[in-house]
Scaffold this motif. Structure first.
Motif, PDB file in Angstrom:
ATOM      1  N   ARG A 129      50.748  49.528  35.433  1.00  0.00           N
ATOM      2  CA  ARG A 129      51.176  50.390  36.538  1.00  0.00           C
ATOM      3  C   ARG A 129      49.963  51.020  37.215  1.00  0.00           C
ATOM      4  O   ARG A 129      49.910  51.127  38.445  1.00  0.00           O
ATOM      5  N   ALA A 130      48.963  51.417  36.425  1.00  0.00           N
ATOM      6  CA  ALA A 130      47.746  52.000  37.003  1.00  0.00           C
ATOM      7  C   ALA A 130      47.053  50.996  37.919  1.00  0.00           C
ATOM      8  O   ALA A 130      46.573  51.349  39.003  1.00  0.00           O
ATOM      9  N   VAL A 131      46.999  49.726  37.494  1.00  0.00           N
ATOM     10  CA  VAL A 131      46.380  48.685  38.327  1.00  0.00           C
ATOM     11  C   VAL A 131      47.162  48.517  39.620  1.00  0.00           C
ATOM     12  O   VAL A 131      46.582  48.463  40.719  1.00  0.00           O
ATOM     13  N   LEU A 132      48.479  48.450  39.528  1.00  0.00           N
ATOM     14  CA  LEU A 132      49.321  48.243  40.708  1.00  0.00           C
ATOM     15  C   LEU A 132      49.205  49.403  41.696  1.00  0.00           C
ATOM     16  O   LEU A 132      49.249  49.196  42.913  1.00  0.00           O
ATOM     17  N   GLN A 133      49.048  50.609  41.178  1.00  0.00           N
ATOM     18  CA  GLN A 133      48.934  51.786  42.050  1.00  0.00           C
ATOM     19  C   GLN A 133      47.549  51.905  42.670  1.00  0.00           C
ATOM     20  O   GLN A 133      47.395  52.464  43.760  1.00  0.00           O
ATOM     21  N   LYS A 134      46.548  51.355  41.986  1.00  0.00           N
ATOM     22  CA  LYS A 134      45.166  51.609  42.375  1.00  0.00           C
ATOM     23  C   LYS A 134      44.538  50.491  43.208  1.00  0.00           C
ATOM     24  O   LYS A 134      43.558  50.720  43.925  1.00  0.00           O
ATOM     25  N   ALA A 135      45.074  49.278  43.094  1.00  0.00           N
ATOM     26  CA  ALA A 135      44.399  48.115  43.677  1.00  0.00           C
ATOM     27  C   ALA A 135      45.269  47.462  44.746  1.00  0.00           C
ATOM     28  O   ALA A 135      46.013  46.520  44.458  1.00  0.00           O
ATOM     29  N   PRO A 136      45.175  47.913  45.995  1.00  0.00           N
ATOM     30  CA  PRO A 136      46.037  47.366  47.060  1.00  0.00           C
ATOM     31  C   PRO A 136      45.771  45.899  47.368  1.00  0.00           C
ATOM     32  O   PRO A 136      46.632  45.217  47.920  1.00  0.00           O
ATOM     33  N   LYS A 137      44.595  45.386  47.012  1.00  0.00           N
ATOM     34  CA  LYS A 137      44.270  43.996  47.315  1.00  0.00           C
ATOM     35  C   LYS A 137      44.644  43.034  46.182  1.00  0.00           C
ATOM     36  O   LYS A 137      44.348  41.842  46.257  1.00  0.00           O
ATOM     37  N   LEU A 138      45.287  43.567  45.170  1.00  0.00           N
ATOM     38  CA  LEU A 138      45.835  42.721  44.116  1.00  0.00           C
ATOM     39  C   LEU A 138      46.893  41.798  44.715  1.00  0.00           C
ATOM     40  O   LEU A 138      47.710  42.219  45.531  1.00  0.00           O
ATOM     41  N   THR A 139      46.880  40.529  44.326  1.00  0.00           N
ATOM     42  CA  THR A 139      47.898  39.597  44.845  1.00  0.00           C
ATOM     43  C   THR A 139      48.979  39.303  43.816  1.00  0.00           C
ATOM     44  O   THR A 139      50.166  39.257  44.151  1.00  0.00           O
ATOM     45  N   THR A 140      48.607  39.086  42.551  1.00  0.00           N
ATOM     46  CA  THR A 140      49.582  38.863  41.485  1.00  0.00           C
ATOM     47  C   THR A 140      49.061  39.506  40.208  1.00  0.00           C
ATOM     48  O   THR A 140      47.845  39.691  40.039  1.00  0.00           O
ATOM     49  N   LEU A 141      49.986  39.827  39.302  1.00  0.00           N
ATOM     50  CA  LEU A 141      49.589  40.399  38.016  1.00  0.00           C
ATOM     51  C   LEU A 141      50.445  39.782  36.918  1.00  0.00           C
ATOM     52  O   LEU A 141      51.677  39.826  36.976  1.00  0.00           O
ATOM     53  N   ASP A 142      49.783  39.196  35.928  1.00  0.00           N
ATOM     54  CA  ASP A 142      50.459  38.640  34.760  1.00  0.00           C
ATOM     55  C   ASP A 142      50.363  39.623  33.597  1.00  0.00           C
ATOM     56  O   ASP A 142      49.278  40.174  33.334  1.00  0.00           O
ATOM     57  N   LEU A 143      51.467  39.820  32.914  1.00  0.00           N
ATOM     58  CA  LEU A 143      51.565  40.783  31.822  1.00  0.00           C
ATOM     59  C   LEU A 143      51.696  40.029  30.503  1.00  0.00           C
ATOM     60  O   LEU A 143      52.734  39.423  30.224  1.00  0.00           O
ATOM     61  N   TYR A 144      50.644  40.045  29.699  1.00  0.00           N
ATOM     62  CA  TYR A 144      50.661  39.365  28.403  1.00  0.00           C
ATOM     63  C   TYR A 144      50.964  40.380  27.305  1.00  0.00           C
ATOM     64  O   TYR A 144      50.312  41.430  27.216  1.00  0.00           O
ATOM     65  N   GLU A 145      51.941  40.067  26.467  1.00  0.00           N
ATOM     66  CA  GLU A 145      52.295  40.979  25.383  1.00  0.00           C
ATOM     67  C   GLU A 145      52.890  40.179  24.228  1.00  0.00           C
ATOM     68  O   GLU A 145      53.772  39.342  24.433  1.00  0.00           O
ATOM     69  N   ALA A 146      52.388  40.433  23.017  1.00  0.00           N
ATOM     70  CA  ALA A 146      52.876  39.719  21.838  1.00  0.00           C
ATOM     71  C   ALA A 146      54.232  40.234  21.373  1.00  0.00           C
ATOM     72  O   ALA A 146      55.021  39.471  20.818  1.00  0.00           O
ATOM     73  N   GLU A 147      54.500  41.526  21.586  1.00  0.00           N
ATOM     74  CA  GLU A 147      55.750  42.137  21.118  1.00  0.00           C
ATOM     75  C   GLU A 147      56.776  42.114  22.248  1.00  0.00           C
ATOM     76  O   GLU A 147      56.637  42.818  23.245  1.00  0.00           O
TER      77      GLU A 147
END
Length: 347
Positions: free
Chosen positions: A214-232
């Protein structure tokens, strides 16, 4: 690697303190793989495991594995409960509810991780318990008798690890997830140091319930896609819920996997607060080192990796082996924040 709790869990069957007929229907909650599971080779076993590394090991060993199940009527239910007490009680209640009348419930915990409490909890739910001790662990068991069950307690405990609002309603979380009801200070430190210039395709390795993403999404307007890796998977489901408001703005993809086995790519940047525990309390610096190597392999040449870790964890050697540039951005509160850049030649 030895697994004392798993070895002790199967003792009642191996010593014939209890017996199961061939072909018995067995449920194994929070299952883990190991040679001890040979004791279940003649049974119809369903393993429930939402933690990707353990899921992968069970599948490799030939077991049927689900992240969760609503099946019941099992002849025996085995359980290796989590360390967090609310989660452990919810898992125990799930085990009891999943067994048929007369069915066995068998659970085990290390002595340093609530074995005595587990024994008393099982007795409170089922009206009694038996036990064996070995490997600094305690295995407890009892057969389900409807007239002895504490049904009120059973229902109360089944709800103990349900998802709920936390942090004044800003997130949904649940017991058993890392830092489930607070913002982890290491992640908070890293979030504050991420630049607004992050852009392109990004990934969060070990996303938890979604704070750092969420911090990345709020802070980086030039982000194009975000992949969320989680083992649990329980955490990943929460992250996707907590980030739902961003779905219409940026493509988000949840990936339930063991990061140390590799990631997709190439990414322009990666952020991470790598875990350093798995089953048990022992530190596992090799897990974080696996995250570092996976990040390096998954970045494009010149890509950035931002990570935070406990100050004492030995990650610098690994970082230096797989990145061209390694810069420490902060050292405070017992944590270090590092920016590593992959060589433009591909190193």
């Amino acid at each position: 690697m030895s697994d004392p709790a798993l070895e002790t869990l199967l003792l009642p069957l191996e010593t014939e303190a209890v017996e199961l007929a061939p072909g018995a229907k067995v449920l194994f909650l929070r299952a883990r793989a190991g040679r001890e599971l040979a004791a279940l080779q003649d049974q119809e076993t369903l393993c429930v495991q939402s933690f990707a590394p353990d899921r992968d090991a069970l599948v490799k060993a030939g077991f049927r594995v689900e992240a969760e199940t609503d099946e019941d009527g099992f002849d025996a239910v085995l359980l290796l409960p989590g360390r967090q007490r609310q989660e452990a009680r919810a898992q125990l209640a799930k085990a009891v509810s999943s067994a048929r009348e007369g069915g066995l419930v068998i659970a085990c915990a290390p002595n340093t991780e609530g074995a005595k409490t587990l024994e008393s909890d099982l007795a409170d739910l089922m009206g009694g318990s038996e036990k064996l001790s070995k490997n600094k662990c305690r295995v407890v068991w009892h057969r389900v008798a409807a007239d002895a069950l504490n049904r009120e307690l059973l229902e109360d405990w089944r709800a103990l690890d349900a998802p709920r609002p936390v942090l004044e309603g800003s997130y949904i979380s649940r017991p058993g997830i890392f830092a489930w009801d607070r913002i982890d200070p290491a992640s908070k430190l890293l979030a504050g140091l991420l630049p607004e210039t992050l852009k392109g395709r990004g990934a969060d390795l070990g996303t938890g319930f979604g704070y750092l993403a969420r911090a990345v999404l709020q802070k980086a307007p030039k982000l194009t896609t975000l992949d969320l890796y989680e083992a649990e998977k329980r955490a990943l489901d929460l992250a996707e819920q907590n980030l739902a408001a961003f779905k219409g703005q940026k493509p988000l993809t949840g990936i339930w996997s063991d990061v140390t086995k590799g990631i997709d790519g190439p990414y322009d940047f990666i952020v991470s607060n790598p875990p350093f525990h798995q089953a048990g309390r022992a530190e596992r610096s090799d897990v974080g080192q696996g995250f570092i190597r996976a990040a390096a392999a998954g970045l494009r040449p010149g890509g950035d990796f931002y990570m935070v870790a406990n100050r004492h964890l030995p990650y610098e050697k690994t970082l230096g082996e797989v990145f061209a540039t390694v810069i420490q951005l902060a050292d405070e509160g017992g944590y270090k924040v590092i920016r590593a850049v992959k060589a433009k030649g591909g190193r």
